[in-house]
Scaffold this motif. Sequence first.
Motif, PDB file in Angstrom:
ATOM      1  N   GLU A  38      73.982  75.133 155.442  1.00 51.65           N
ATOM      2  CA  GLU A  38      72.925  75.274 156.630  1.00 51.65           C
ATOM      3  C   GLU A  38      71.233  75.220 155.872  1.00 51.65           C
ATOM      4  OE1 GLU A  38      71.535  77.317 159.890  1.00 51.65           O
ATOM      5  OE2 GLU A  38      73.081  76.232 159.797  1.00 51.65           O
ATOM      6  N   TYR A  39      70.941  75.687 154.868  1.00 57.15           N
ATOM      7  CA  TYR A  39      70.030  75.845 153.913  1.00 57.15           C
ATOM      8  C   TYR A  39      69.719  74.572 154.293  1.00 57.15           C
ATOM      9  CZ  TYR A  39      66.927  76.153 150.728  1.00 57.15           C
ATOM     10  OH  TYR A  39      66.165  76.311 149.536  1.00 57.15           O
ATOM     11  N   ARG A  80      66.072  73.399 155.692  1.00 50.83           N
ATOM     12  CA  ARG A  80      65.052  72.673 154.971  1.00 50.83           C
ATOM     13  C   ARG A  80      64.149  70.965 155.240  1.00 50.83           C
ATOM     14  NH1 ARG A  80      61.763  76.197 152.891  1.00 50.83           N
ATOM     15  NH2 ARG A  80      60.805  74.047 151.489  1.00 50.83           N
TER      16      ARG A  80
END
Length: 261
Positions: free
Chosen positions: A249-250, A254
């Motif tokens: 998810e991160y 990004r």
Amino acid sequence: MSAAALRTPFQPNWWARFGFLLLLVYCAYAVSELSITWERFVTGLHTGAKFLAELFPPSSKRLGLLFDNLVETVQIAVIASAVGIALSLPLGLLSARNLMPGWLTWPARAVIAISRSFHPVIFAILFVKAVGFGPLAGILTLVFASIGFVGKLFAEAIEEISLKPVEAVTAAGAPFMSVLTYAVLPQVFNRFIGFATYQFDSNLRNSTMIGVVGAGGIGGTLFAAFQRFDYDFLCTILLAIIGLIMVGEYLAVRIKATFND
């Protein structure tokens, strides 16, 4: 406007109320047909609490096996996402009815519809039967899942574009590929990146699930631990999956931020 309408500016929608009432009646009927009772729910809460208590503390054994399976899960998700998204580009373009003739859009839409017709687990069962157990079945499964999702949304995004830039570039005598490059893709590129990153995140989750039926990844190890009642190691696997999804998810956030800047 009549005096009655002035006294009640917000007229009740009796058809909507009747629809909600009908929905409630059907839900009550469905609950009775499915043998859902309050006693079973209470018993399930007690059993669930007992099961959760057996999960902790997590086991620190077989971390090497866990790491290898996580790496395989990531590899399946990355390969399937890359191939599936790459195939979704031409299929989504061919499915756009505002750019393509009907004899091209219908076959392309049929492929996308077939890809969306079944849950990934069903595709995984079919591919395990076709190519055998292992990561190849998982990759093929998630490729079809990617085509079904990204291809459909990409086609809909193209159908919503403004045709004025397309007409202007076409009037200037540009070839079809230049029309796509300079008039179509700039209008849908950011949305396509969003579709692609979401599908990668979805493939990362699904790659942990399809292993249950033998399509590679950590799902097979999770299912085996569950069958052996090895609940402390099962807890470790679940925590590792949660961590993997959070990292995915991160990375998706990004990537979208990078392309939107």
